[in-house]
Design a protein around this motif. Structure first.
Motif, mmCIF file in Angstrom:
data_model
loop_
_atom_site.group_PDB
_atom_site.id
_atom_site.type_symbol
_atom_site.label_atom_id
_atom_site.label_comp_id
_atom_site.label_asym_id
_atom_site.label_seq_id
_atom_site.Cartn_x
_atom_site.Cartn_y
_atom_site.Cartn_z
ATOM 1 N N THR A 1 0.837 -1.191 0.000
ATOM 2 C CA THR A 1 0.000 0.000 0.000
ATOM 3 C C THR A 1 0.877 1.247 0.000
ATOM 4 O O THR A 1 2.089 1.155 -0.154
ATOM 5 C CB THR A 1 -1.010 -0.015 1.175
ATOM 6 N N ASP A 2 0.250 2.385 0.194
ATOM 7 C CA ASP A 2 0.939 3.668 0.072
ATOM 8 C C ASP A 2 1.916 3.946 1.218
ATOM 9 O O ASP A 2 1.688 3.542 2.358
ATOM 10 C CB ASP A 2 -0.087 4.796 -0.004
ATOM 11 N N PRO A 3 2.992 4.698 0.917
ATOM 12 C CA PRO A 3 4.031 5.003 1.904
ATOM 13 C C PRO A 3 3.527 5.740 3.152
ATOM 14 O O PRO A 3 4.150 5.648 4.204
ATOM 15 C CB PRO A 3 5.014 5.877 1.135
ATOM 16 N N GLU A 4 2.404 6.434 3.066
ATOM 17 C CA GLU A 4 1.920 7.188 4.232
ATOM 18 C C GLU A 4 1.571 6.285 5.422
ATOM 19 O O GLU A 4 1.451 6.753 6.546
ATOM 20 C CB GLU A 4 0.712 8.046 3.854
ATOM 21 N N HIS A 5 1.425 4.986 5.173
ATOM 22 C CA HIS A 5 1.095 4.029 6.233
ATOM 23 C C HIS A 5 2.337 3.306 6.766
ATOM 24 O O HIS A 5 2.215 2.368 7.543
ATOM 25 C CB HIS A 5 0.079 3.007 5.718
ATOM 26 N N VAL A 6 3.515 3.750 6.323
ATOM 27 C CA VAL A 6 4.768 3.045 6.609
ATOM 28 C C VAL A 6 5.692 3.908 7.461
ATOM 29 O O VAL A 6 5.868 5.098 7.188
ATOM 30 C CB VAL A 6 5.469 2.674 5.270
ATOM 31 N N ASN A 7 6.276 3.284 8.497
ATOM 32 C CA ASN A 7 7.311 3.952 9.295
ATOM 33 C C ASN A 7 8.694 3.715 8.688
ATOM 34 O O ASN A 7 9.487 4.633 8.553
ATOM 35 C CB ASN A 7 7.313 3.431 10.735
ATOM 36 N N ASN A 8 8.972 2.449 8.356
ATOM 37 C CA ASN A 8 10.271 2.065 7.799
ATOM 38 C C ASN A 8 10.071 0.980 6.748
ATOM 39 O O ASN A 8 9.222 0.097 6.916
ATOM 40 C CB ASN A 8 11.192 1.511 8.898
ATOM 41 N N ALA A 9 10.880 1.027 5.712
ATOM 42 C CA ALA A 9 10.791 0.035 4.645
ATOM 43 C C ALA A 9 11.133 -1.354 5.183
ATOM 44 O O ALA A 9 12.043 -1.512 5.998
ATOM 45 C CB ALA A 9 11.739 0.404 3.512
ATOM 46 N N ALA A 10 10.373 -2.345 4.719
ATOM 47 C CA ALA A 10 10.617 -3.733 5.107
ATOM 48 C C ALA A 10 9.873 -4.665 4.161
ATOM 49 O O ALA A 10 9.003 -4.236 3.408
ATOM 50 C CB ALA A 10 10.151 -3.984 6.546
ATOM 51 N N VAL A 11 10.248 -5.931 4.225
ATOM 52 C CA VAL A 11 9.544 -6.975 3.483
ATOM 53 C C VAL A 11 9.181 -8.069 4.487
ATOM 54 O O VAL A 11 10.013 -8.479 5.289
ATOM 55 C CB VAL A 11 10.405 -7.584 2.358
ATOM 56 N N CYS A 12 7.930 -8.512 4.416
ATOM 57 C CA CYS A 12 7.486 -9.613 5.260
ATOM 58 C C CYS A 12 7.081 -10.775 4.356
ATOM 59 O O CYS A 12 6.262 -10.615 3.449
ATOM 60 C CB CYS A 12 6.304 -9.185 6.119
#
Length: 155
Positions: free
Chosen positions: A70-81
């Motif tokens: 989803t959009d970056p505004e919902h993200v604190n730090n980049a990651a992959v799960c």
């Protein structure tokens, strides 16, 4: 849901999941990312909503994948799960309205900068073409999971 691997230094984690539908497993994975501090509490709802509009299921062979994001505004730090499902779950197919596929592996992206999205998606599409690697991941081979996830997060 159980964590298999959490590598904060390289910004990835891998979990095992079980659920009856795409929304359940997406919310479990989003929760894992939130617990690790990678995403905001708005991430789960945003990713479920985006998946309903822009599905990410990819029928690539015996083992199919989905790449919810989803959009970056919902993200604190980049990651992959990475999510490894106990049993496949039905996802709608990317770009194919009305088509579904049974997904066994999910790569959930928490992308902080939109310009990073295309490169990550290209790496994932390439990875998803390799059924042998996907089989090793599905078998929970920790060495292979670490190798693949490290390659994904490297710039």
């Amino acid at each position: 849901m159980d964590k298999i691997i959490s590598n904060k230094e390289k910004s990835y984690l891998a979990v095992t999941l079980s659920g009856d539908n795409d929304k359940e497993v997406i919310k479990q994975m989003a929760s894992a990312l939130e617990e690790e501090g990678y995403v905001k509490d708005t991430f789960a709802d945003a990713i479920v909503k985006r998946e309903s509009i822009y599905p990410t299921g990819l029928p690539v062979g015996e083992i199919n994948v989905a790449i919810p994001h989803t959009d970056p505004e919902h993200v604190n730090n980049a990651a992959v799960c990475l999510g490894i499902l106990d049993k496949p779950v039905t996802f709608n197919v990317m770009g194919m309205e009305g088509e579904t596929t049974e997904v066994s592996l999910l790569f959930m992206l928490s992308i902080k900068h939109k310009e990073d999205q295309m490169g990550m998606l290209q790496k994932l599409i390439s990875l998803c073409q390799d059924q042998n690697t996907l089989k090793e991941i599905l078998a929970k081979d920790q060495d292979k999971i670490n190798e693949v996830m490290t390659a994904l997060v490297e710039k």
